[in-house]
Design a protein around this motif. Structure first.
Motif, mmCIF file in Angstrom:
data_model
loop_
_atom_site.group_PDB
_atom_site.id
_atom_site.type_symbol
_atom_site.label_atom_id
_atom_site.label_comp_id
_atom_site.label_asym_id
_atom_site.label_seq_id
_atom_site.Cartn_x
_atom_site.Cartn_y
_atom_site.Cartn_z
ATOM 1 N N UNK A 171 8.809 16.781 0.673
ATOM 2 C CA UNK A 171 8.476 15.335 0.171
ATOM 3 C C UNK A 171 9.072 14.708 1.617
ATOM 4 N N UNK A 172 8.565 13.450 1.876
ATOM 5 C CA UNK A 172 8.897 12.552 2.936
ATOM 6 C C UNK A 172 8.233 11.298 2.851
ATOM 7 N N UNK A 173 7.873 10.833 4.139
ATOM 8 C CA UNK A 173 7.323 9.586 4.086
ATOM 9 C C UNK A 173 6.189 9.472 5.397
ATOM 10 N N UNK A 174 5.503 8.511 5.260
ATOM 11 C CA UNK A 174 4.594 8.352 6.318
ATOM 12 C C UNK A 174 4.228 6.588 6.773
ATOM 13 N N UNK A 175 4.239 6.339 8.104
ATOM 14 C CA UNK A 175 4.085 4.941 8.183
ATOM 15 C C UNK A 175 2.436 4.797 8.511
ATOM 16 N N UNK A 176 1.849 3.568 7.717
ATOM 17 C CA UNK A 176 0.684 3.249 8.201
ATOM 18 C C UNK A 176 0.635 1.974 8.450
#
Length: 591
Positions: A369-374
């Motif tokens: 699991x992690x995160x993403x920038x958009x």
């Protein structure tokens, strides 16, 4: 719909069926699925849900090993849908695998599409379900694959059988809630209850009259065909005061496993023998979630779903059924590990195993699991993401299969990595902050490639938990698993290459690793993903492209007529992304 267009679709489907009849070896079956929005009352509330032929679960499909069936799906709902035949290998026929934006585009409202479902080596219980958004919460059903005519089970023939499907229940309009969560980058919806054959059971409000009841006779042996259709939950399962014998999983027979409880992951099926040898009475059959993520989290679905096993005969009706005292509690990791380690294939002359020995492709896959920038025109948002080797899958705007077959460029790239971008203490509490990369990256395999995949669970963002990984178009052998971080020097020495269980879905252990092997002998485009829909939606998935062999019999079949068009219902999950994948674009890779 325009009558001429409807007639054209029917004639196209009929032509497909007639054209292919000469190619099938077993019997041929025809089914019609009509998808409509129906009102269902659960937990004192009435909600509208998409259903097949008016029921949840949908119809049971029955075939013999080696048969073929044609299922004409008429979508009279409000949004596009695909149907996946979970665990059916579909030799040379990825066109009917039914995976949204992987092997087809959605069947739009007011249209239809006929799937050709080809059974080969499967025998036992599988299931079908929608493979678009989370529609499978209400669009699913069992597939019963009986032994080929003239053969029988590798165990004494049961007196009767019962199909039990475990499911999920959500409040409100699930599709709207899901779309809103994806748009804003917040957590995805959580279930409010679990169900057994569509009902939560009489321990829940407003559910006493609709609780599912199974009438049995004393002294009989029943074959229970158990399916976990829950959207995002591993489930414990038990029958009060009755022992169970597992004899198969994922349409493959196993050495008999005598047990008092079951743990079953989303996507898995099990064949279980139950003998009714207790005192005449009423007994609860119950299921509850195994919570495999952070043990400090208390807010998850605590509902115990129930049905009632009810003996026929003359006796005093009890005031309440007996509840299974042997049903493990929500966070019982030890019971999970104990049960998972019991499975082995029959591995005899009638049901041999063929574990690949000379591996030609090795992959080490971290599940995180992690995160993403958009970014959009007005703001920057950091959203939850999941990944395999730090790649979070992004659906294209046309399906990968058609792009591969027609050599349409710019749809995907062929650089899915065999290793994670960096190594660290995957199961520890201290780890580097790493943004997930969004991409439509696939892995290309040659025909008959011998593949070993080692899945490594990680504790990134305290996301450690079971990950039920499912591979389309193939089954695989589970040759090893263990706690902690995989050691490629020592752990292979413990691999079971003699009688490993053969499945299509398997749970990677919490803070541990799991190794599988398979032969890529089915040409086509095949999705692999975590079957927790929360994780799949966030991106824990990818695609294998298996290239053609040297003959027609080892090559993808031609596409059927009237494929659904990719023109109406695509919703970009993350639009206007910065730093899109710059890998190798798809190119001619047919043999």
């Amino acid at each position: 719909m325009n009558p001429k267009k409807k007639e054209s679709l029917f004639l196209g489907s009929l032509f497909l069926a007639v054209q292919c009849l000469c190619m099938v070896k077993g019997d041929v079956h025809f089914y019609d699925f009509v998808l409509t929005e129906e009102n269902f009352t659960r937990l004192c509330s009435t909600e509208t849900m998409l259903a097949v032929n008016g029921s949840i679960p949908g119809p049971v499909l029955r075939v013999h090993k080696g048969d073929t069936m044609y299922v004409n799906v008429h979508n009279q709902g409000y949004y596009g849908v695909t149907i996946h035949w979970h665990g059916v290998k579909q030799p040379r026929n990825p066109w009917s695998d039914g995976t949204n934006y992987i092997t087809q585009c959605p069947i739009e409202p007011g249209s239809n599409f006929t799937y050709e479902v080809i059974f080969s080596t499967e025998e036992g219980t599988l299931w079908w379900h929608a493979h678009s958004d989370w529609t499978r919460v209400s669009v699913h059903g069992a597939i019963v694959i009986l032994p080929a005519i003239g053969t029988t089970y590798p165990f004494p023939k049961p007196d009767d059988e019962e199909i039990i499907i475990l499911g999920s229940l959500y409040s409100g309009n699930l599709k709207s809630s899901l779309d809103e969560a994806l748009h804003s980058g917040i957590d995805l919806p959580h279930s409010v209850a679990y169900t057994i054959n569509g009902e939560p059971g009489d321990l829940c409000p407003c559910s006493k009259e609709t609780t599912y009841r199974w009438m049995v006779e004393y002294g009989k042996t029943y074959l229970v065909r158990l399916v976990n259709a829950a959207v995002s939950a591993d489930l414990f399962f038990a029958v009060a005061q009755h022992n169970l014998t597992v004899v198969g999983t994922d349409a493959h027979y196993t050495k008999p496993i005598n047990t008092s409880y079951i743990l079953i992951s989303p996507g898995q099926t099990m064949d279980i023998l139950l003998t009714t040898n207790q005192s005449l009475g009423h007994y609860y059959i119950a299921a509850r979630q195994f919570w495999s993520q952070d043990v400090r989290v208390a807010k998850f679905d605590l509902v115990n779903a129930t049905m009632i096993l009810q003996y026929k005969g003359n006796y005093t009706i009890p005031s309440s059924p007996t509840f299974p005292s042997n049903l493990p509690f929500y966070k019982d990791l030890r019971s999970t590990i104990t049960f998972r380690n019991l499975f082995k294939s029959l591995a005899n002359k009638d049901y041999p195993v063929n574990v690949p020995q000379n591996i030609t492709t090795r992959m080490f896959i971290t599940l995180s699991m992690g995160s993403i920038i958009f970014h959009n025109l007005t703001s920057t948002l950091e959203a939850i993401a999941t990944s395999a080797n730090n790649i979070s899958w992004s659906n294209p705007t046309t399906d990968v299969l058609l792009a591969y077959y027609r050599n349409i460029s710019g749809v995907y790239t062929t650089d899915f990595p065999d290793q994670p971008p960096s190594y660290f203490n995957f199961t520890g509490d201290d780890f580097p902050y790493t943004l997930t990369e969004l991409g439509t990256k696939v892995k290309v395999l040659n025909y008959n490639e011998a593949v070993e995949m080692v899945f490594q669970s990680t504790n990134l963002v305290q996301g450690a938990g079971l990950h039920p990984m499912h591979l389309h178009g193939h089954s695989f052998y589970v040759v090893g698993s263990g706690p902690g971080i995989y050691d490629n020097a020592t752990d292979p020495k413990s691999f079971n290459l003699v009688d490993p269980v053969e499945v299509n879905t398997i749970a990677v252990p919490k803070e541990g690793w799991l190794a599988i092997r398979f032969v890529a002998n089915n040409p086509g485009v095949w999705f692999w993903h975590c079957h927790l829909d929360r994780h799949m939606t966030w991106g824990m998935s990818s695609v294998f492209i298996v290239k053609n062999g040297d003959t027609t019999e080892t090559s993808i079949r031609k596409p059927p007529p009237q494929l659904p068009l990719c023109e109406a219902s695509f919703r970009l999950r993350l639009k206007n992304i910065d730093g899109l994948d710059q890998g190798k674009e798809n190119e001619p890779i047919f043999s």
